[in-house]
Design a protein around this motif. Structure first.
Motif, mmCIF file in Angstrom:
data_model
loop_
_atom_site.group_PDB
_atom_site.id
_atom_site.type_symbol
_atom_site.label_atom_id
_atom_site.label_comp_id
_atom_site.label_asym_id
_atom_site.label_seq_id
_atom_site.Cartn_x
_atom_site.Cartn_y
_atom_site.Cartn_z
ATOM 1 N N TYR A 166 0.831 -1.211 0.000
ATOM 2 C CA TYR A 166 0.000 0.000 0.000
ATOM 3 C C TYR A 166 0.867 1.263 0.000
ATOM 4 C CZ TYR A 166 -2.724 3.603 2.495
ATOM 5 O OH TYR A 166 -3.312 4.769 2.898
ATOM 6 N N ILE A 167 0.470 2.232 -0.820
ATOM 7 C CA ILE A 167 1.120 3.548 -0.808
ATOM 8 C C ILE A 167 0.086 4.572 -0.320
ATOM 9 C CG2 ILE A 167 2.267 5.350 -2.178
ATOM 10 C CD1 ILE A 167 3.163 3.251 -4.137
ATOM 11 N N GLY A 390 -8.898 -8.569 11.216
ATOM 12 C CA GLY A 390 -8.459 -7.177 11.014
ATOM 13 C C GLY A 390 -8.066 -6.930 9.566
ATOM 14 N N TYR A 391 -7.425 -7.942 8.966
ATOM 15 C CA TYR A 391 -7.031 -7.881 7.557
ATOM 16 C C TYR A 391 -8.251 -7.573 6.696
ATOM 17 C CZ TYR A 391 -5.779 -10.566 3.143
ATOM 18 O OH TYR A 391 -5.582 -11.021 1.863
ATOM 19 N N MET A 421 -2.822 -8.009 3.995
ATOM 20 C CA MET A 421 -3.410 -6.703 4.295
ATOM 21 C C MET A 421 -2.479 -5.572 3.890
ATOM 22 S SD MET A 421 -4.747 -4.990 7.806
ATOM 23 C CE MET A 421 -3.350 -3.885 7.806
ATOM 24 N N HIS A 422 -1.190 -5.885 3.750
ATOM 25 C CA HIS A 422 -0.214 -4.853 3.368
ATOM 26 C C HIS A 422 -0.538 -4.238 2.006
ATOM 27 C CE1 HIS A 422 1.010 -8.302 1.070
ATOM 28 N NE2 HIS A 422 1.714 -7.510 0.306
ATOM 29 N N ALA A 425 -3.478 -1.398 3.362
ATOM 30 C CA ALA A 425 -3.342 -0.441 4.468
ATOM 31 C C ALA A 425 -1.975 -0.573 5.111
ATOM 32 C CB ALA A 425 -4.426 -0.716 5.513
ATOM 33 N N GLY A 426 -1.657 0.441 5.921
ATOM 34 C CA GLY A 426 -0.472 0.350 6.766
ATOM 35 C C GLY A 426 -0.874 -0.118 8.150
ATOM 36 N N ILE A 427 0.086 -0.196 9.059
ATOM 37 C CA ILE A 427 -0.246 -0.534 10.446
ATOM 38 C C ILE A 427 0.551 0.350 11.402
ATOM 39 C CG2 ILE A 427 -0.837 -2.954 10.059
ATOM 40 C CD1 ILE A 427 1.856 -3.798 11.045
#
Ligand code: GLC
Length: 646
Positions: A166-167, A390-391, A421-422, A425-427
């Motif tokens: 994700y960017i 969450g993913y 999930m990457h 989104a970020g975490i």
């Protein structure tokens, strides 16, 4: 080489992307991977993987977890957990990132245990020379990445298989202030104006649960945030993005639209009798949307429109492990048992049973085994698919953002995650503490998260729980000069840690300016690492594989291909010893100016670095752009740059 082994009928997590095909595919029951001396077999609890470790093997990986860059010597459990005490003895944090990389001169072996249920990684805990991995499911996809000469190439292979990271929007590389405890529009305006008065830059304010009406997702507390829409636009005019939180649980309340729609469409998780499974989270009794169900996920993702329409362009998804304060069923049982205690004396046994009864009420395994998810048309016990929750919450949100605002990038970070999930989104690294060891842990987690595809990540700067100190906050800000997600966040009741509250405001300002000066390098490196499946933060051992000292360094990192960082992570020190695996030149940021410092030969050197000063070390033959002084993220992207080379 990417070899995929399938056992039983594994659940497709969609961590590996569709258009990647392994070089070899093995449909096996029992297996001995002779080349790697590893064994995988079935036991009564699921699968057991065993691999002998040589003394020189480093075991990298596991994304978000406690302890070192080298994971040897501990047991880790992959089970997304809401645990705010990130002490060394813990086994799990909020993410489940089942990737290991075993690296020595003799081999670079990447192993991705792709299963959404609980996995135990015993890395030299039971037997100092063995890796044991227990998978608590009767099915598993094991992805093996081998044959590459370097750890970096091995990671690249793995990352190619899990798809592009994700960017976030460019402004998300700025500086964010957050705190659990901003209770009104006035509080938000006060934070903004205090930053401004102190002449401190600010690009984002994260808003925590108090903006909602009694902690209900997709509502606004009109008593304290009556002018929410104008607050959003006013802040945007000031160059500040507001980023509200969204939680996993939906309050049970008649007339509350999200609850009513979810009930009408059967979108909530059920118990074994097909009744909605009632849990307690911030708003009290709640239901969990079944994010694993396509329709429920898309429905919930569309709900963000409520805030997007108000001008919001970024969110943080929280409590999505999912965190459970209690299940209604278990809570009622506990109340009944407590009645029994009234007539008893609390002797040794009784006292501890009594205490455990109440303290064991949250995030309880029995609760996680008591509800169900519908994933791709099949009903699963939640425990067996736990790590996807969450993913899929965050994936659902991003998939709908891409439909709702196709021309705008939306910022999204999540607390819980699984590899896959990457892409969406970020975490952030969850509820850390304001302690020095967690500053170091922030640094150590960066490469392991990057390995697993999480590039837009960072920890709560200054620490979330406990009371921070000015020096800790300064050193943490200095480390964050290089970290993509730079957010100062703290818990309700702790010391307030906005920069303007401290004595040395000038030092904080200088550090923020230093951050902006690095933006051209940080952003370009970030984007190029996304595009080439590379790591932005690398352990020294990735590059200097033949240097035994470099391979053991746990408090310095390479950032991109050009520079090394060695931040100060201990209190009451004005500098530190840095190990140089090769000759490098220091670039210093002092009093908001950039200066070229000394050149250091290979070996150990003491580097003086007083509070509020930062530096990095430029590798020989490399160059990097540094921006002119800027006072906001937007200005940093526009600023002229000067090339520094060595
Ligand atoms: C959780 C989050 C934290 C947040 C708090 C209140 O503990 O991890 O960041 O401030 O909930 O919403």
């Amino acid at each position: 080489m990417f070899t995929q082994y399938k056992f039983g009928t594994p659940i497709d997590t969609e961590a590996i992307i569709n258009n990647v095909t392994p070089s070899f595919f093995v449909d096996g029951e029992y297996l001995s991977l002779a080349a790697d001396h590893s064994i995988l077999g079935e036991n009564k609890d699921g699968y057991l993987f065993e691999l002998s470790l040589d003394p020189e093997d480093i075991v990298y990986g596991l994304g978000e977890n406690v302890r070192g860059i080298n994971k040897r010597g501990h047991k880790y459990i992959s089970f997304c957990s809401d645990d705010p005490s990130h002490s060394e003895d813990k086994n799990s944090l909020y993410g489940a990132h089942n990737f290991l990389l075993i690296s020595s001169k003799a081999r670079n072996l990447g192993l991705f245990f792709d299963t959404p249920s609980r996995v135990v990684f015993d890395i030299g805990f039971t037997d100092i020379d063995k890796l044991y991995v227990y998978v608590s499911s009767d099915s598993l996809t094991l992805n093996v990445f081998s044959g590459e000469p370097t750890p970096e190439e091995t990671v690249r292979q793995f990352r190619a298989a899990i798809g592009q990271s994700y960017i976030p929007p460019k402004w998300a590389f700025g500086y964010a202030q957050s705190r659990w405890g901003y209770r009104s529009s006035e509080d938000i305006r006060r934070v903004y104006s205090s930053y401004k008065e102190a002449d401190l830059p600010l690009d984002m304010i994260y808003i925590d649960i108090d903006y909602m009406e009694r902690y209900k997702d997709f509502t606004i507390n009109r008593e304290s945030f009556g002018d929410f829409e104008s607050l959003v636009s006013e802040m945007k005019d000031n160059g500040v993005h507001l980023v509200p939180i969204i939680d996993g649980g939906v309050k049970i309340e008649e007339g509350y639209e999200v609850y009513e729609e979810g009930i009408a469409n059967n979108y909530f998780c059920k118990d074994k009798d097909n009744n909605d499974f009632v849990v307690g989270v911030w708003p009290g009794d709640c239901l969990f949307p079944d994010f694993l169900n396509d329709k429920a996920r898309a429905w919930f993702g569309q709900k963000y429109k409520f805030l997007l329409d108000m001008g919001i362009e970024g969110f943080w998804n929280d409590m999505n492990e999912p965190a459970i304060f209690y299940s209604r069923k278990h809570l009622n049982e506990v109340y009944d048992k407590l009645e029994d205690y009234k007539s008893k004396e609390l002797d040794l046994n009784n006292f501890f049973d009594f205490k455990d009864l109440v303290s064991g009420i949250n995030n309880n395994d029995i609760d996680y085994k008591s509800f169900y998810n519908n994933y791709k048309g099949t009903t699963y016990n939640h425990y067996d698919v736990h790590n996807l929750y969450g993913y899929y919450m965050s994936r659902g949100a991003m998939e709908e953002f891409r439909k709702l605002t196709p021309n705008k990038d939306i910022l999204l970070i999540s607390r819980a995650s699984y590899i896959g999930m990457h892409r969406y989104a970020g975490i952030w690294q969850g509820d850390n503490n304001s302690v020095w060891s967690h500053l170091l842990m922030n640094l150590k987690m960066m490469p392991s998260l990057n390995m697993c595809g999480f590039l837009y990540t960072g920890a709560d700067l200054g620490g979330f729980n406990c009371n921070t100190t000015e020096d800790l906050l300064l050193r943490w800000t200095a480390l964050n000069q290089f970290i993509p997600l730079m957010r100062n966040h703290s818990a309700l009741g702790t010391r307030q840690q906005e920069f303007y509250r401290f004595k040395n405001i000038d030092l904080f300002r200088n550090l923020l300016i230093a951050r902006y000066r690095m933006i051209p390098y940080i952003y370009d490196t970030f984007v190029s690492c996304v595009k080439t499946n590379s790591m932005m933060f690398k352990p020294l051992g990735f590059e200097f594989m033949d240097d035994p000292i470099a391979r053991e360094i746990e408090d310095q990192l390479l950032v991109g291909n050009e520079i090394m960082i060695a931040p100060v992570v201990t209190q009451n020190t004005t500098g530190r010893v840095v190990y140089f695996p090769e000759r490098m030149k220091e670039i210093r940021f002092e009093n908001s100016a950039v200066t070229e410092g000394n050149t250091y030969e290979q070996g150990y050197h003491y580097i003086n670095l007083p509070l509020g000063t930062t530096n990095f070390f430029l590798r020989e033959g490399r160059k990097i752009p540094i921006a002119e002084e800027a006072l906001s993220i937007d200005a940093a992207f526009m600023a002229q740059t000067k090339i520094y080379e060595y």
